[in-house]
Design an enzyme around this catalytic site. Structure first.
Site, mmCIF file in Angstrom:
data_model
loop_
_atom_site.group_PDB
_atom_site.id
_atom_site.type_symbol
_atom_site.label_atom_id
_atom_site.label_comp_id
_atom_site.label_asym_id
_atom_site.label_seq_id
_atom_site.Cartn_x
_atom_site.Cartn_y
_atom_site.Cartn_z
ATOM 1 N N LYS A 1 1.920 1.077 -0.250
ATOM 2 C CA LYS A 1 2.270 1.719 1.018
ATOM 3 C C LYS A 1 1.206 2.731 1.428
ATOM 4 O O LYS A 1 0.850 2.839 2.605
ATOM 5 C CB LYS A 1 3.653 2.380 0.906
ATOM 6 N N GLN B 1 11.439 6.345 -2.449
ATOM 7 C CA GLN B 1 11.367 5.055 -3.133
ATOM 8 C C GLN B 1 12.560 4.854 -4.069
ATOM 9 O O GLN B 1 12.894 5.737 -4.859
ATOM 10 C CB GLN B 1 10.054 4.971 -3.931
ATOM 11 N N ASP C 1 13.052 3.729 6.883
ATOM 12 C CA ASP C 1 13.663 2.592 6.175
ATOM 13 C C ASP C 1 14.877 2.062 6.942
ATOM 14 O O ASP C 1 15.357 0.963 6.663
ATOM 15 C CB ASP C 1 14.122 3.022 4.768
#
Length: 283
Positions: A52, A96, A119
């Site tokens: 990422k 995460q 997200d």
């Protein structure tokens, strides 16, 4: 033989578009920024975070990494999220998963400001997706839609079957297909005669996390088969949910693993971060 949908190629096109838009945004004095938080030392999580960060650098998005020890408390993690919520340079926050045992992942997601939840896991954003009035889409389901559209695969009026009902992929995937006017069935461990249901699918999306789960006798000839699974087979090789060798001979379209849905997930995260920067700066 099925036509292979190349996720690397499609994701590269999305990244190029994001890169161009970031350049224009920076010219107007807005630098998109993403904060990535990782707790503990899970090897897979570390790989995802590194990927990422590289993707951000590639597209001109500013990124910050917060690597916290396994011993981090819930209070410490929530305090960091609150700090990032108020940090102007940061437009998107990603924590995460999975988190180490003892940390409440749901509470952490709910602590992220909805406008920075790139997200799209926050209940506010989930609700927006349900009613069709959304700013962000969950990255993996959004990537699947992008792959289908890249091949001009019509969703409207088609029978769409999603195997798996997770909050991250299965449920939002079904909603996005529905928003595109597909007729959607969600299958799970309690579904009766799963093979028969799957054989009716014009578009079959598997997100169960079991290697070789989707066999050729579950696939309608000519169907588009989208494999979201990321598994290891008995030889330790990366593979999806689909018995690729057998299904490829039958399907009309198929995504490989690796190189299918995986690259799209990060590409859509970049797009969400760009969108967040625009929204927060009235661009």
């Amino acid at each position: 033989m099925a036509k292979i949908i190349d996720g690397k190629k499609v994701s590269a096109a999305v990244r190029a578009q994001v890169r161009d838009e970031v350049v224009e945004l920076v010219k107007r004095g807005v630098q998109p920024g993403l904060a990535v938080v990782i707790v503990g030392n899970d090897p897979a999580s570390r790989t995802y975070v590194n990927n990422k960060k590289k993707a951000c650098a590639d597209t001109g998005i500013y990124s910050e990494e917060y690597a916290l020890p396994e011993t981090t408390t819930q209070e410490e993690l929530l305090a960091l999220v609150d700090q990032l919520n108020h940090k102007k340079e940061i437009n998107g926050i990603l924590v995460q998963s999975p988190l180490p045992r003892g940390l409440d992942e749901e509470a952490v997601v709910e602590a992220i400001a909805p406008e920075k939840d790139v997200d799209a896991f926050h209940p506010d954003n989930v609700g927006r997706i349900m009613i069709g009035n959304y700013h962000f889409l969950p990255c993996t389901p959004a990537g699947v839609i992008e792959l289908l559209q890249s091949e001009q695969i019509e969703i409207a009026s088609k029978n769409c079957v999603v195997i798996g009902r997770s909050n991250i992929v299965g449920k939002p995937m079904a909603m996005l297909l529905l928003h595109h006017n597909g007729t959607v069935t969600i299958c799970h461990s309690r579904t009766k005669d799963l093979k028969a249901v799957c054989r009716q699918a014009d578009i079959l999306v598997s997100a169960v996390g079991k290697a070789g789960f989707v066999t050729a006798d579950m696939v309608k000839p000519g169907a588009a088969v989208i494999d979201v699974g990321m598994n290891r087979n008995s030889e330790g090789k990366l593979c999806g949910d689909v018995d690729y060798a057998a299904v490829e001979k039958l399907a009309g379209y198929i995504t490989p693993v690796p190189g299918g849905v995986g690259p799209m997930t990060i590409a859509m995260l970049l797009r969400n971060t760009l969108t967040a920067a625009k929204l927060q700066n009235n661009q």
